[in-house]
Each structure stands twice: as C-alpha cells, then as structure tokens.
Design an enzyme around this catalytic site. Structure first.
Site, PDB file in Angstrom:
ATOM      1  CB  THR A  96      -0.920   0.018   1.229  1.00 38.76           C
ATOM      2  OG1 THR A  96      -1.795  -1.110   1.174  1.00 38.76           O
ATOM      3  CG2 THR A  96      -1.756   1.287   1.252  1.00 38.76           C
ATOM      4  CE  LYS A 171      -5.398  -1.187   2.274  1.00 40.57           C
ATOM      5  NZ  LYS A 171      -4.107  -1.873   2.268  1.00 40.57           N
ATOM      6  CE  LYS A 246       2.042   2.288   3.877  1.00 39.78           C
ATOM      7  NZ  LYS A 246       2.362   0.889   3.513  1.00 39.78           N
TER       8      LYS A 246
END
Length: 296
Positions: A96, A171, A246
């Site tokens: 990711t 995502k 994150k």
C-alpha cells in the site's frame, strides 16, 4: 505451475507466500529479516540472497513492502527487479503506497517490456492466512488478466479498478472510510456506556439498523458481540494502528495534491496520530476505543 519471486515477508507477505506454496508453485523468497526468510523456508519456499536473485528467471514477481520509497528502490534501483526480471514477466506489487510511486514503477516496467499491476489488499493478517484477501488491482487489461490466477490463490475477490495506480487509489479511499467508521463505532459504544446502555444491546440494534458497517459487525471494538474481533484478544493486531495511520496519511497527501476536501479523514488521521504517539501503534487499530474511553 509458475516460478514466483516473493519479496517482503512480513505479517502479510509471509502467509501470502505460504498459500502460493500450498497451491504448488515454486517460490523464491527474499527479505532483509533472517527470521522471515527462515519462516518462508519452513513454509516450503527457497531462499534468495537478493531481490534481484528472487526475480531472476521468475514468471511472476510479487512484492509486499512498507512504503513508496521501498517499492521504487526494489523495482527501479541498482540491482532492482525491473533490471533482473526476464522479458514478459509479470510484476505484482501488493504494497500500500502512494499513487505517484505506483504509476512511476508501472511506467518503468512497461518500458522494460514487463507486465505490472498494483494490487494492494484488504483483509488483514487473518485474511492473508486464510487466503480470503480482497485485491484492488490497477493496470492494463492484459496484466490484470495474467495476475488473476495468482491473486485468486491468495484472495477471495479481485477487483480491477482501472489503469495503473487505481488499485492504490481504491485502497486509500477504502481505508479512509474504515478509519472514520471505526472511530464512529468507538464513539457510539462509549456514549452508550455512559448512558447505561449495554454494549450487546447496542450491537443487537445497530447491526440490524442504519448504523451497520464492517467496523461494527466484523471488527466490533468492544469484547463480546463479535467473538473473532481483536477486542476479545486485548486488541492484539490484525491491522495495527500504525498501519491505519499510514493509510490515512496517504489519503491526506492525495487529498492535498488533488484539492479534495476530506475533513473527516483529516480528523481521523489526527486521532490515530495521537493514539500512536501515546505508544499504542502496535495495537490493533480498533484499540483506539481505549483512548476515546479515556484509558491510558
């Protein structure tokens, strides 16, 4: 059966590799961690000394790495995957990362005659172990078609989001929703606690009403209503608060770059930053309910 180079054997990559070995593929593994490599060998993979060695001659190369700079370095740096991979090989990045990095690496791969997709995952460690991940895939049709049989071993759903980088876009948008929703569920349970409403009763109502969401029905942050949720394991991670932060930061960076208003996403990022700064980054992200409850 394919020969697969797998680079990045952390909490997610290790079990994903194991499922590929169980399916009969030949897997060469590389990671900077000797312990991770040892676990990969126990699962049936062979050890590669470098990322380039894992990629050399492989039909498919899969990466699961921490951030965009690591992906750029592993693919495009000196001794990188793009230089080592055979012509026509398929590259699958399951990390990711930021959209710009994903697109930069995809362009470099295409220029070298390689197929590439960005394929970040949802489903956490449990999904990686069970082979039930959801893959959000960005890339050209031919690359996505080639990736399908490999991804289907590791996941239950493969969604082609569009061109290169759109898997990453999906995502970060999805996880921004998840972070916001988890906070809303935590706040509701803590309000219920102070109003004298039993947590199970709130769950019984909201799981069948308009408050229903994955953070409630699958990942309920209080012990009891969902026995498989981390709340019943003292919030031991599936998906850590650090990883949620994150992803929320990636969403905020993308919002700033593209002039998108995401005030709830910004608030979620701020709260998870505070939670992590209090020393709880290794806890499951649902554990933020403790901070909302005023616990240390």
């Amino acid at each position: 059966m394919a020969t697969i180079g797998f680079i990045g054997l952390g909490n997610m990559g290790g079990p994903m590799l194991a499922n590929l070995v169980k399916a009969g593929h030949t897997v060469r593994a590389f990671d900077l961690s000797a312990d991770a490599l040892a676990r990969a060998e126990t699962a049936g993979a062979s050890r590669a000394d470098t990322a380039a060695a894992a990629a050399d001659g492989a039909d498919v190369v899969i990466t699961m790495l921490p951030a965009g700079q690591h992906v750029r370095a592993v693919y495009m740096g000196e001794g990188g995957v793009i230089g080592a991979a055979r012509s026509g090989a398929l590259l699958i990045d399951c990390s990711t990362i930021d959209v710009d990095s994903a697109r930069a690496v995809a362009t470099a791969a295409s220029d070298a005659g390689l197929l590439m997709v960005d394929a970040p995952v949802s489903g956490g460690v449990g999904g990686a172990e069970a082979g039930t991940l959801t893959f959000m895939v960005g890339g050209p049709d031919a690359a996505v078609e080639a990736a399908h049989p490999i991804l289907e071993i590791m996941g239950k759903a493969v969604v082609h989001a569009g061109g290169s980088g759109t898997g990453q876009a999906a995502k970060i948008c999805n996880n921004m929703m998840l972070g916001i929703q988890m906070l809303s569920v935590c706040e509701a349970f803590m309000l219920a606690k102070r109003l004298g409403l039993d947590a199970q009763k709130l769950f019984d109502v909201s799981s069948k009403a308009s408050g229903q969401c994955w953070s409630l029905t699958t990942y309920c942050p209080v012990p009891g209503p969902v026995p498989t949720s981390p709340a019943n394991r003292d919030h031991a991670p599936g998906f850590t608060a650090t990883m949620m932060l994150k992803d929320l930061k990636l969403a905020q960076d993308a919002a700033a770059t593209n002039d998108a208003a995401t005030p709830m996403g910004a608030a979620a990022a701020g709260l998870y930053s505070l939670f992590c700064n209090q020393g709880h980054g290794g806890m499951d992200f649902s554990g933020i309910i403790r901070m909302i409850d005023g616990q240390s």
